[in-house]
Structures are given as structure tokens and as C-alpha cells.
Design a protein around this motif. Structure first.
Motif, mmCIF file in Angstrom:
data_model
loop_
_atom_site.group_PDB
_atom_site.id
_atom_site.type_symbol
_atom_site.label_atom_id
_atom_site.label_comp_id
_atom_site.label_asym_id
_atom_site.label_seq_id
_atom_site.Cartn_x
_atom_site.Cartn_y
_atom_site.Cartn_z
ATOM 1 N N THR A 123 -2.676 3.030 3.341
ATOM 2 C CA THR A 123 -1.681 3.194 4.365
ATOM 3 C C THR A 123 -0.678 2.306 4.643
ATOM 4 N N LEU A 124 0.221 2.378 5.528
ATOM 5 C CA LEU A 124 1.210 1.258 5.664
ATOM 6 C C LEU A 124 0.736 0.248 6.616
ATOM 7 N N SER A 125 -0.086 0.569 7.304
ATOM 8 C CA SER A 125 -0.776 -0.582 8.092
ATOM 9 C C SER A 125 -1.484 -1.428 7.269
ATOM 10 N N ASP A 126 -2.470 -0.704 6.240
ATOM 11 C CA ASP A 126 -3.134 -1.629 5.364
ATOM 12 C C ASP A 126 -2.318 -2.818 4.611
ATOM 13 N N LEU A 127 -1.105 -2.298 4.195
ATOM 14 C CA LEU A 127 -0.041 -3.217 3.678
ATOM 15 C C LEU A 127 0.442 -4.301 4.551
ATOM 16 N N LEU A 128 0.908 -3.854 5.693
ATOM 17 C CA LEU A 128 1.435 -4.747 6.697
ATOM 18 C C LEU A 128 0.191 -5.834 7.169
ATOM 19 N N ASP A 129 -1.084 -5.433 7.206
ATOM 20 C CA ASP A 129 -2.177 -6.220 7.778
ATOM 21 C C ASP A 129 -2.997 -6.767 6.579
ATOM 22 N N ASP A 130 -2.258 -6.874 5.452
ATOM 23 C CA ASP A 130 -2.840 -7.725 4.212
ATOM 24 C C ASP A 130 -4.301 -7.258 3.866
ATOM 25 N N LYS A 131 -4.368 -5.908 3.920
ATOM 26 C CA LYS A 131 -5.775 -5.396 3.757
ATOM 27 C C LYS A 131 -5.673 -4.666 2.323
ATOM 28 N N ILE A 132 -4.791 -4.727 1.449
ATOM 29 C CA ILE A 132 -4.659 -4.221 -0.016
ATOM 30 C C ILE A 132 -4.896 -5.468 -0.632
ATOM 31 N N PRO A 133 -5.856 -5.297 -1.773
ATOM 32 C CA PRO A 133 -6.040 -6.296 -2.845
ATOM 33 C C PRO A 133 -4.843 -6.203 -3.590
#
Length: 627
Positions: free
Chosen positions: A244-254
Motif C-alpha cells: 500500500t501507499l502507506s506501507d511505502l511512506l511508513d518505510d514498511k516495505i523491504p
């Protein structure tokens, strides 16, 4: 002048029926009736393919419902600027944004422009326009930059399914790349794989990617504007790596999920209604459609995987008429277990050929040859059934009330040996002819009322006719009070044993005549009706058999010396072995008949006579009874 029998030949009939079925299918194709069925069969193939792994070179960042609640809608330029900066910092090889941004959405407009200016690996969409929606431009910072913007038009077939993809299109007088192609070429360039357009054909690496035409595969009169290809949707049932976009902005994507990847931004919120129908009734978001398209182009470049081709029109037409002819000739061979096995094998071959060719990247229509095969098959069955029924009716008309039901059935089974549309095929054969005649019939007829005479005579004829048919003979004709019967027709006898058996049946029948006439005389005497005796002549020999008469009045008969001789034997010297009420049937036979029956019946020589056209006298034998 053309011989009508030429067109009545089964092979010619099958050929004409096959051509008619071929033309019928072509007519249905021209009316665009079969296209939806062809496309659905193609969808079924895609759905039934062996599972393929999803392309891990592609990662999707989706705008979901929670993202909309968090960041609002539409997303601000600042959200895009931050998200793109995060993807760049993670090492994305190329980034594609499938979101319209022709109108700035502050805050962060300047920041977004700076990011787009700083990084040249960001590709943004624009909409090239169609019948429903006008042109929608790319962001102002990229508008008009053909190397950084690609159209995202998605092609739909009449049934709403997106099966094709567009690589190039002329928009507002300029030739633009599509969004998936531009992203793919950027990715492949880092793999040292180039693309070039030679004339009208695109080549990616060493693979030619020909554009489809209006009649490609199962399509008919399709709109193929631009440079279109067929999509084969590798790993159609699988989904790409998605965050999700939130995953990216919250640095949750490896970082490894983004590093060196094709990173796509797009809508994945149901409320945005960016749904598209893919083959197999599978619904995906628009960004996923682009991901499948990109994956196919990457496979072409890196794995030399050729795109879907279609066979030429000539091969397609040849394939269609081939199956039409197969159907007609199969209908000709109707009936029996082997027939149904043949149908099964033919269908398996047709379906198997279709699947094998598709698996090799060659699209050969399936529904059209299947329909041609079915139409030709049933038209052949109907045609030959009606023809068969007409021939049976003609055959039964020729032999009506002349043979037993068993013999009639046998005649039909072996009809091809002697029957044609024009009637019985003339032939020379060996058979036994039997003639009978009542004694003193003229005198009797002069003293009986007409109605009573006819009733009395018909009773006699009925009984004698039943005996003829019971012994395998055929009533050929009634001549006043005389009967002409033939044993050994119309099916030609091939062996001496069969010829001998016919002669024996004829003599046995004549003996039964005598027994039956004795019964009839007793009955008639009790009723006060005349009693009679009869003479029978039997002769075996060669004769010509066939249909004789006019088109409106045709009958099967035999002609030749054998017939004349049998008649002469019946009328030979009426004082010799004259019949009596105790032995009411005189039976005279010729030499050849005697040869065939001598071992089963008692006979004696009663005289000789000269037969017209013969130099030797004919020895005449009287049949006395069964041995």
C-alpha cells in the motif's frame, strides 16, 4: 453434357455438402457471430494453462481505501513527491505512475515538479482519448515529453474483456509509446536489450513482435488501430508483489522488494472503480493490467518468448474446409460403435490441434472448424438419410408385394450391389424362372359372375404368392390366371451352391402349389365353386435382369431365353402328364434344373422339344415328388 450420375456419387455429394458448410461458416464469420465464441475458447485456454510463476521484477504500490481515508482524494502532489522519493531511494530501476495529474493538486506541486525533473526514470501516464473520454494530459512538468509519458488506454473487446494491448498510437499527430512499453524498454535498456521499429514491425532484442490485423485468430473485423499485440497474460491467476501507499511512506516495505524493480503506482481502491475484466472472467485493477502487459514484454526481451501469432488466412480457410469435409464423409459412414469412436477421435484431434498450436503461440480458430465439422456432419447425415429413405421407397415400390419381408430387408442391406437412382442396375445372372397357369380357366371364366370370378381368382393368387415368397422367390408378374416367379434375383448369385439352392426352392414351391391347390379345391367344392388344376414350368439359366419401363411406370423383370423356355415348359403338350384333381399340379423342368434338383426329387423324362434359337433338343422332366 454433364452426367447426372456423376453428382449422385457419394463422394461428390460429400464434397458439395462440405463446401456448403464451409460457405455457411464463412457467412457467419462475416456477420461477426462467431467471434465471441472464439474469444471465449481462447480465454478457456489461458485459464487452463499450467501455472506460471509471477514476475518478481514488478512491484505494485496500490492506493487503497485506508490510504484514501488517510491522505484524502485526490492525493496531493506532496504525497506523490514523497512516495516517488521513497521509491527512488529504495533503488527502483524504473517507476510508473498510473494516476492522472493533468491539474496540479497542492500542496507540494513544486516539490513534485522537482522530483520529476531530478529523476529521469519516472514514467507518467496520459490518456490518449477514445469515443467516451477526451484526451487527458500528463503532469505539466512532463507534458509533451515523449520519453517520459505513455498513454494508458486499455483496449476492450465487445464482451468487455481486455485481451489486447497497444504498443504505439498516433495521438494528436504524434506517435507515442504506451505506458507498459515505455516502462519495459527503460528496464530492458539496463539489460543491454534494445528495441527498434523496422518499417511496420517492432523487434525487441531478437524477437519480432508483429502487430495483429483485423482478422487475427478468432477476431473478425476488429478495430486494430495503432500497433496492437495479443496479450497472453503470464501467471494470469497469480497476483504481483503488492504494497500500500502507506506501507511505502511508513518505510514498511523491504528495500529488496523495490530495488532494481519496475515499481508501479496505481489505484487499488474499490471506490475508484478502476476495474477491468481479463480473460477467464478474472477482474483486476488497471495497474495490474499494465503489470501483466509489462511482464509479457519483459519475457519477450529477456527470455526470447515470442508473442502470440495467428496462422495465415489461407491456412485458416484450408483448415476450415478440411474439417467440413471430414464432417461430411463421417456422416456418410454413420452407424455402429466404430462410427461413434470415429466421432470421438475426430473431436479429440480437432481440440488437441487447437491446444497444441496455442501452446506453441499459434492461434488457429477452434469454434469455426468445430461448427463447420458439426454442420457438415449433420447435413451429411440428413442428406444421406433422406436419400436412403427415397431409395428405399423406390426399391420397395419396385418390389412391392413381390418378395417376402425378410428378402426385402436383405435387398435393402445389399442395395449398393445392384441399385442406383435410375433403378436396378442391369446385369446378367443365373436364376430359376417358374411359370404357372390354370387349366380350363377360359371356360370357367365364361360361366362365373365377374365379381365372384375375381374373388375366386384372387384367393388362388394370394395362396400361391405366399408360397413363392415363403420359398425365397419373387413374384415378377401376374398375367391373367398365370404367375411368373423368379428364384435367385435381384441379388446376383455367385456360386453353384446358391444357384442350385434357388432351383431346389422353385421345385419345392411347385410341389407345395399342388398341396395347397388340393386344399383350395376341397374348400371350393364345398362352396359350390369350380375346382381346377394347374401346370408349372421351371427352367434354370442365364438371363438379363433390370428395371424396364418409363420413369412413371417402372418395374423389375428378367428377359432372355431362360424365361421363354420356362413358359414353353408350362404350356408343353397339355396331354402329357396332365394334372388331375388327385394330383392337381403338373411340374415340368428343363435339363439344367434337373441337374440341380435330381438328388432331392423324384423325376422322369416325359419328352423333348426344340427351343427357338437352339440346335439341340431340350429334355423335359416331370417332378414326381420329394425323395
Amino acid at each position: 453434357m454433364i452426367n447426372k450420375r456423376y453428382f449422385s456419387h457419394p463422394a461428390i455429394s460429400c464434397l458439395l455438402l462440405g463446401i456448403a458448410s464451409f460457405l455457411l461458416v464463412l457467412g457467419l464469420q462475416s456477420l461477426n457471430i462467431l467471434q465471441v465464441l472464439e474469444l471465449r475458447s481462447f480465454d478457456t485456454f489461458l485459464a487452463k494453462r499450467p501455472a506460471q510463476p509471477i514476475d518478481h521484477r514488478i512491484t505494485i504500490i496500490g492506493e487503497t481505501e485506508p490510504d484514501i481515508r488517510r491522505f484524502g482524494h485526490p492525493l496531493s502532489d506532496q504525497v506523490f513527491a514523497d512516495a516517488l522519493q521513497k521509491a527512488e531511494e529504495a533503488g527502483a530501476r524504473v517507476i510508473g505512475v498510473d494516476k492522472y495529474r493533468d491539474i496540479p493538486t497542492p500542496p507540494g506541486t513544486d516539490n513534485l515538479s522537482q522530483v520529476l525533473t531530478k529523476y529521469d526514470n519516472i514514467i507518467w501516464i496520459f490518456f490518449g482519448g477514445d469515443k467516451k473520454q477526451n484526451y487527458i494530459a500528463a503532469p505539466p512538468a512532463l507534458d509533451g515529453n515523449m520519453a517520459r509519458t505513455g498513454f494508458n488506454n486499455i483496449l476492450q473487446d465487445p464482451d468487455g474483456v481486455a485481451r489486447r494491448g497497444m504498443l504505439f498510437s498516433d495521438i494528436n499527430g504524434e506517435s507515442y509509446y504506451s505506458f507498459p512499453l515505455l516502462l519495459s524498454l527503460y528496464y530492458l535498456a539496463n539489460e543491454q536489450i534494445a528495441a527498434q521499429l523496422d518499417g511496420q514491425t517492432l523487434t525487441i532484442g531478437n524477437v519480432r513482435v508483429p502487430q495483429i490485423d483485423t482478422n487475427f485468430g478468432g477476431y473478425r473485423q476488429a478495430d486494430t488501430g495503432g500497433y496492437q499485440v495479443m496479450l497472453d497474460y503470464p501467471a494470469l491467476k497469480e497476483t504481483f508483489s503488492t504494497f500500500t501507499l502507506s506501507d511505502l511512506l511508513d518505510d514498511k516495505i523491504p528495500k529488496e522488494a523495490l530495488k532494481d524493480k519496475v515499481v508501479l503506482f496505481g489505484a487499488m481502491a474499490p471506490s475508484l472503480q478502476d476495474y477491468w475484466l481479463l480473460p477467464g472472467e478474472i477482474t483486476r485493477f488497471g495497474i495490474e493490467y499494465h503489470a501483466y502487459f509489462i511482464s509479457q514484454i519483459l519475457h519477450i526481451g529477456t527470455q526470447q518468448q515470442h508473442p502470440m501469432h495467428a496462422v495465415s488466412d489461407k491456412i485458416e480457410y484450408a483448415w476450415l474446409i478440411f474439417w467440413c469435409l471430414v464432417g461430411t464423409f463421417t456422416g456418410l459412414l454413420r452407424g455402429g460403435l466404430r462410427f461413434f469412436a470415429l466421432i470421438t477421435v475426430e473431436f479429440i484431434v480437432l481440440l488437441g490441434s487447437y491446444l497444441v498450436l496455442l501452446s506453441q503461440g499459434e492461434w488457429l480458430p477452434f469454434v469455426s472448424p468445430l461448427l463447420g465439422w458439426i454442420c457438415a456432419f449433420f447435413s451429411s447425415i440428413f442428406y444421406f438419410f433422406t436419400q436412403s429413405r427415397a431409395e428405399r421407397g423406390q426399391l420397395m415400390k419396385l418390389f412391392e408385394s413381390q418378395v417376402s419381408p425378410e428378402l426385402a430387408s436383405h435387398l435393402w442391406d445389399v442395395r449398393e450391389q445392384f441399385f442406383s437412382k435410375e433403378g436396378i442396375l442391369p446385369d446378367t445372372l443365373t436364376a430359376t424362372v417358374l411359370f404357372t397357369d390354370l387349366t380350363s380357366f377360359t371356360t370357367i371364366s365364361e360361366h362365373m359372375a365377374p365379381e365372384l370370378l375375381v374373388t375366386w381368382l384372387n384367393e388362388y393368387m394370394e395362396e400361391m404368392s405366399q408360397l413363392v415368397m415363403a420359398h425365397g422367390g419373387m413374384i415378377n408378374k401376374y398375367i391373367g390366371d398365370a404367375i411368373m416367379a423368379i428364384f435367385g434375383v435381384p441379388v446376383k448369385r455367385e456360386t453353384e451352391e446358391e444357384i442350385a439352392r434357388d432351383a431346389q426352392h422353385a421345385v419345392a414351391c411347385a410341389i407345395e402349389f399342388g398341396h395347397k391347390l388340393t386344399e383350395l379345391n376341397q374348400k371350393w367344392a364345398a362352396q359350390g365353386l369350380p375346382t381346377v388344376t394347374m401346370r408349372t414350368g421351371i427352367y434354370t439359366g442365364t438371363m438379363v435382369a433390370g428395371s424396364i419401363g418409363s420413369k412413371k411406370r417402372m418395374e423389375y423383370t428378367v428377359i432372355g431365353d431362360t424365361v421363354n423356355t420356362a413358359s414353353r415348359l408350362e404350356s408343353f403338350d397339355k396331354t402329357v402328364a396332365a394334372p388331375t384333381l388327385e394330383n392337381p399340379c403338373r411340374i415340368l423342368i428343363g435339363t439344367l434344373t434337373h441337374h440341380y434338383v435330381n438328388d432331392q426329387f423324384h423325376t422322369q423324362i416325359v419328352g423333348e422339344c426344340l427351343v427357338k434359337g437352339k440346335t439341340d433338343a431340350l429334355t423335359i422332366y416331370q417332378v414326381m415328388g420329394v425323395k
